[in-house]
Motif scaffolding. Sequence first.
Motif, short mmCIF file in Angstrom:
data_model
loop_
_atom_site.label_atom_id
_atom_site.label_comp_id
_atom_site.label_asym_id
_atom_site.label_seq_id
_atom_site.Cartn_x
_atom_site.Cartn_y
_atom_site.Cartn_z
N MET A 1 -11.64 -18.79 14.16
CA MET A 1 -11.89 -19.48 12.91
C MET A 1 -11.03 -20.73 12.74
O MET A 1 -11.42 -21.69 12.10
N VAL B 1 -12.83 -23.68 13.97
CA VAL B 1 -13.89 -24.10 13.06
C VAL B 1 -13.32 -25.07 12.03
O VAL B 1 -13.88 -26.11 11.73
N SER C 1 -18.71 -26.15 8.58
CA SER C 1 -18.93 -25.11 7.58
C SER C 1 -20.24 -24.40 7.90
O SER C 1 -20.97 -24.83 8.79
N LEU C 2 -20.48 -23.30 7.16
CA LEU C 2 -21.64 -22.46 7.47
C LEU C 2 -22.94 -23.25 7.53
O LEU C 2 -23.76 -23.07 8.43
N PHE D 1 -24.43 -25.07 10.68
CA PHE D 1 -25.10 -24.38 11.78
C PHE D 1 -26.57 -24.14 11.44
O PHE D 1 -26.90 -23.86 10.27
N VAL E 1 -22.27 -18.14 14.07
CA VAL E 1 -21.56 -17.54 12.93
C VAL E 1 -21.28 -16.06 13.18
O VAL E 1 -20.19 -15.55 12.89
N ASP E 2 -22.29 -15.39 13.74
CA ASP E 2 -22.10 -13.96 14.03
C ASP E 2 -21.06 -13.75 15.11
O ASP E 2 -20.29 -12.80 15.09
N LEU F 1 -18.55 -15.62 15.45
CA LEU F 1 -17.26 -15.76 14.77
C LEU F 1 -16.86 -14.46 14.06
O LEU F 1 -15.71 -14.05 14.08
N PHE F 2 -17.87 -13.84 13.43
CA PHE F 2 -17.59 -12.54 12.79
C PHE F 2 -17.08 -11.54 13.81
O PHE F 2 -16.11 -10.82 13.57
N LEU F 3 -17.75 -11.50 14.96
CA LEU F 3 -17.36 -10.56 16.01
C LEU F 3 -15.93 -10.85 16.49
O LEU F 3 -15.16 -9.93 16.71
#
Lengths: 557, 189
Positions: free
Chosen positions: A109, A112, A118-119, A122, A129-130, A132-134
């Motif tokens: 992050m 980023v 920012s979201l 993308f 984004v996913d 990044l979550f992972l």
Amino acid sequence: MGAAALNLSPQEFAAAFPFHIVLDDGLRVLQAGVVLSRLCPGLTEGAALGDHFSVQRPALPRLDFDALSKHHKSLFVLDHRDGPLRLRGEVVAQGRQLFFLGSPWVTGMSEVQQIGLSLNDFAVHDPAVDLLFLLQTKNKALADAQELSRRLKEQKDDLKLAMLATEVAEQANRTKSEFLAVVSHEIRTPLNGVLGMLDYLLADELSADQRHYAATAAKSGKALLGIIDDILDFSKVEAGKLELESIDFNLRRALSDVIDLLAYQAREKGLDVELDIARETPDEMKGDPARIRQVLVNYLGNAIKFSHSGRVSVRCALLDETLTHATIRFEVQDTGIGIDETTQRTLFEPFTQADASTTRRYKGTGLGLAICKKLASLMDGEVGVCSEVGRGSTFWFTVRLQKGGTIELVPSRFAGAAERFSGHLLLCEDDPVNQLVAKLHLNALGLTVDVVDNGTAAVAATARKHYDMAMLDMLLPDMDGLDACRAIRAQGREGGRLPIVIWTASMLGVDYGRATEVGADAVLGKPFELSALKQILSKFLVAQEALPARSTAAPGP
Amino acid sequence: MYGLVNQALEDFVRRGFGDAAWKQIRDNAGLNLEMFVSMDSYPDEVTYQLVGAATEVLNLDAARILEAFGEHWVLYTAQEGYGQMLSMFGSNLEEFLLNLDNLHSHVGLTFPALRPPSFQVERIADGHGLLLHYRSERAGLAPMVIGLLKGLGRRFAQEIDIRQTAHRGLDDHDVFRIDYVAAGTSAAP
């Protein structure tokens, strides 16, 4: 799917690929995605790709249209020359135009934020984004593992500290008991001299004042001895060093011994002492009679101390019985001052007495009952008290004992202790004061005594001459009393039958067991109480009925 | 419920009421765990039992605990490394709320057993607030959503007024009306 189906307007295309670049055959920018243009303001129409990006992957011989268009199945990684932005994607050739389709590659992050994304930058279909979550999830899992490891370490450290503290405490306790054992020996030996001499002094012709002074000194000395014994016993139990004996004994006799010992005190105060043994109580038991006596003496001593008139009852009953064991309950009931309920609860705790005024009035270390509790517990029993202020108290304890055989280790010839004996004794003792004291006592009881001051001489003497009994000091200059005892027994004949008493100032529990092992018949503590000495003599020597005044006894050298 | 939620509950109790209170709650709930693993999925009952035990130990009703916990949840996730992620989903309250459902969709991909709630946002005609439609498979967590909104208000320094205008059970689902108190500072770009 036909190409017409993908006929996107430039705006739609830009929204679907916010990071795309369209290049001509000279690798100059024709157009770039909206977000990419924002992140790389220099990437305007006509700009050379090579001025803004380096191609990290695939490895190319040179950066030109042909080299790029050959790699239409390759994963491209482009690094922005002026910032942290890294793009991943593919290159598609269409005629003499090249399309780079991709999106930023980020591994955390922080990147980023550094890049300024920012979201909404993308495309919705972009799984970045996913990813990044992972990635964040992975970091959190790592943090969990570290936290778990920290908690474990904390627990381990706590445990280590606790173990260390226990070790230090145990070491301190060992040091304390060793110190106490040494000190007790050192105090008991000269005290033996003091008390012995005082006894002898009291047997002499004294003025009333002199007698009063000497008697007071003797009383104080005995009180001091009692205190030392209490502290020593308590510290031994605390240190787990008190070992119980397991010998055959007669329960009724043990009880009578206790009453005999304290009968005089009771008579002096005008108290009656009753003994009541329930009929079904077994007689022959196996255990540690000395420790049972100790608890009873403590209870009975207290009962006498705190009663001013009336009677004191000692009761004994069978609580429970198996083929091999019996649980016995002992009770001592007095008609004394009684104890209130609050005090009853703490009475068996160390250093507790009924109250401070009791301490002043009746003296004592406050350890007696705590020792009783510990001793009972060592014998798988309990202690307790029922009391009412002004009505008296009943102290009780239980012990679980093995049922004994019928053969007595040391047959007693007399139920009670006699006052005068006949016989010739060997006394082995290296301390001149102790020699003198013992000799005075023994002579006063009608006995003749040979004195030697080392173990070798004692063994030699018993080989040469007949004695009715031998008393061996535990600590001798050349060998200890146990070795001397073993050597005398080893001579056989006379030495095999000779009653041998080990005489010791060190009352550590092991002595009893070791003495029995080497064939000794009894152990006598130093400084001895006259009554205890008489008890021992009664077991092995012929008593005389006549009771002449002590002052007629032959004085020692 | 994922461990992360229970971790946040633990953090909430420890910070607000002390370690001893947490130990008591954990014992009363019959929980025999050294710690929750954020990525592990725990039965929802665990969380409900913890909240139940907390009502007794902290002497607060469940709604108040859930609301305070919801507020803490925003702080906790930011503190536990999701702060930049939250930033990515909005730089002001309205933008963030508009992205809230998306956020949970993404989270649902990462945590496959999550069964995330959904948040549909509807603008209010006068433009000074939003209606938030909250739907969840789990019952009784509406107070937590109120706390969550308050926490987000604090995060984005946006003073808001929150009222629940529809209740699950009585109505189809829970609806919250959010009014900006200092209007105009939180409009989406």
